[in-house]
Design a protein around this motif. Sequence first.
Motif, PDB file in Angstrom:
ATOM      1  N   THR A 298       1.057-139.707  34.997  1.00 63.24           N
ATOM      2  CA  THR A 298       0.825-140.958  35.731  1.00 63.24           C
ATOM      3  C   THR A 298      -0.637-141.394  35.648  1.00 63.24           C
ATOM      4  OG1 THR A 298       2.595-140.436  37.297  1.00 63.24           O
ATOM      5  CG2 THR A 298       1.000-142.082  37.982  1.00 63.24           C
ATOM      6  N   GLU A 299      -1.558-140.441  35.717  1.00 63.53           N
ATOM      7  CA  GLU A 299      -2.985-140.808  35.750  1.00 63.53           C
ATOM      8  C   GLU A 299      -3.421-141.513  34.461  1.00 63.53           C
ATOM      9  OE1 GLU A 299      -7.385-140.392  35.708  1.00 63.53           O
ATOM     10  OE2 GLU A 299      -6.008-139.444  34.335  1.00 63.53           O
ATOM     11  N   PRO A 300      -3.240-140.883  33.280  1.00 64.56           N
ATOM     12  CA  PRO A 300      -3.602-141.637  32.074  1.00 64.56           C
ATOM     13  C   PRO A 300      -2.762-142.905  31.895  1.00 64.56           C
ATOM     14  CG  PRO A 300      -2.642-139.482  31.503  1.00 64.56           C
ATOM     15  CD  PRO A 300      -2.876-139.480  32.975  1.00 64.56           C
TER      16      PRO A 300
ATOM     17  N   GLY B  56      -9.650-130.161  36.411  1.00 65.12           N
ATOM     18  CA  GLY B  56      -8.271-130.653  36.447  1.00 65.12           C
ATOM     19  C   GLY B  56      -8.098-131.846  37.364  1.00 65.12           C
ATOM     20  N   HIS B  57      -7.552-132.948  36.815  1.00 62.33           N
ATOM     21  CA  HIS B  57      -7.410-134.170  37.620  1.00 62.33           C
ATOM     22  C   HIS B  57      -6.085-134.894  37.390  1.00 62.33           C
ATOM     23  CE1 HIS B  57      -9.333-135.200  33.790  1.00 62.33           C
ATOM     24  NE2 HIS B  57      -8.554-136.254  33.838  1.00 62.33           N
ATOM     25  N   GLU B  58      -5.224-134.378  36.498  1.00 57.86           N
ATOM     26  CA  GLU B  58      -3.934-135.031  36.268  1.00 57.86           C
ATOM     27  C   GLU B  58      -2.866-134.118  36.854  1.00 57.86           C
ATOM     28  OE1 GLU B  58      -3.613-135.673  32.047  1.00 57.86           O
ATOM     29  OE2 GLU B  58      -5.516-136.731  31.937  1.00 57.86           O
ATOM     30  N   PHE B  59      -2.280-134.488  37.996  1.00 54.24           N
ATOM     31  CA  PHE B  59      -1.337-133.543  38.585  1.00 54.24           C
ATOM     32  C   PHE B  59      -0.353-134.145  39.581  1.00 54.24           C
ATOM     33  CE2 PHE B  59      -3.511-132.338  42.727  1.00 54.24           C
ATOM     34  CZ  PHE B  59      -4.673-133.055  42.553  1.00 54.24           C
TER      35      PHE B  59
ATOM     36  N   LEU C 197      -3.874-131.359  30.964  1.00 57.96           N
ATOM     37  CA  LEU C 197      -5.232-131.081  30.499  1.00 57.96           C
ATOM     38  C   LEU C 197      -5.625-132.236  29.581  1.00 57.96           C
ATOM     39  CD1 LEU C 197      -6.025-127.478  29.415  1.00 57.96           C
ATOM     40  CD2 LEU C 197      -7.177-129.368  28.306  1.00 57.96           C
ATOM     41  N   CYS C 198      -6.846-132.750  29.716  1.00 57.95           N
ATOM     42  CA  CYS C 198      -7.225-133.870  28.848  1.00 57.95           C
ATOM     43  C   CYS C 198      -8.603-133.649  28.264  1.00 57.95           C
ATOM     44  CB  CYS C 198      -7.101-135.213  29.558  1.00 57.95           C
ATOM     45  SG  CYS C 198      -8.532-135.676  30.521  1.00 57.95           S
ATOM     46  N   GLY C 199      -9.041-134.594  27.453  1.00 55.62           N
ATOM     47  CA  GLY C 199     -10.315-134.476  26.759  1.00 55.62           C
ATOM     48  C   GLY C 199     -11.490-134.332  27.709  1.00 55.62           C
TER      49      GLY C 199
HETATM   50 ZN   LIG Z   1      -7.704-137.057  32.108  1.00 53.39          ZN
END
Ligand SMILES: [Zn+2]
Length: 334
Positions: free
Chosen positions: A142-144, A57-60, A36-38
């Motif tokens: 990995t995404e950030p 949700g986009h980091e997975f 979960l991110c900002g």
């Molecule tokens: Zn993010």
Amino acid sequence: MKAAVLHGPRALRIEGVRPPDPGAGDVLVRVAAAGLCGTDYSIFSGDRPVSYPRVMGHEFVGLIEAVGAGVSTPRVGDRVAIEPNYSCGVCALCREGNRNLCLARTAIGIDVDGCFAELVRVPARCCWAAPAGVADEDLMVTEPLAVVVRAVARGQVRAGETAAVVGAGTLGLLAVQVLRARGARVLVVSRSERRFALARQLGAEATHAVPDAPLENVARDFAGREGVDCVVETAGTPEAVAHTLALVRPGGRIVLTGLPHEPTPVRFFSVVRREVTILGSMIYQDEFAEAMRLVAAGQVRTRPLITHRFALDEIERAFAAHREPASIKVALRP
Ligand SMILES: [Zn+2]
Ligand SMILES: [Zn+2]
């Protein structure tokens, strides 16, 4: 399947919904770990409007559950990390390689449904094979991390140089490690000392809490010259941008990764007079493979950043935890 469906600002409900069908060129991913991110929080709170209903949700990371027509890789059962942005592929920007800048870019979890669900549909080309032996949770970031890999590359940081990281959140703590992996000495500058011990554990040589002393002096003491060679800004505030200019040496580089939404005053006199290069860095182009390599090689440690873990059913608590001062990265396990 179960999904956390956002019906409007703060109107988030766990619901049973029909799993998406993978269309031609798509795959269905069973989510194993989601971050979960900002950005998610700003969508949840309504600061960043999206079309409702929406699954955020986009980091997975997850396992391929099914593939659509025409998909040869990945295959059912493969473990993958997801690059949650895809471009149109046909515009001038895409054709010249600037796919992160495509004006028709689609962001998973923002423009289309994302990973706060048991299953999510994504284009097959968004999937990156997970290295064997690296845990789901370690790859979840990995995404950030890809954002930071690009930012450090934009700054052309070389071994033996000095760098400063402004901000000690997820991006800042990842930037410390990528800069160390490139052979730079790293100073961390933040408004709070809360994460300085962790920043040092992850490779920062020095830390500084902002109001304490003039940043110019701090940078000079650290670098042993007129300032640091490169500054990576991760906080996304006008003050953070001002701090980068105080830290950088004449002839140095500043890379901005945060997105300050407010107008940001910059003393361009000091930019021109000192020939400072200011670069924007927007998400990633081709940095996913390198981000995963850094995790697999142990050069970037992501696990210490995960401060909270929740089941998908507890997503309201996950959003509350994201706002706690002690929180760095909140993980969801559907
Ligand atoms: Zn993010
Ligand atoms: Zn395009």
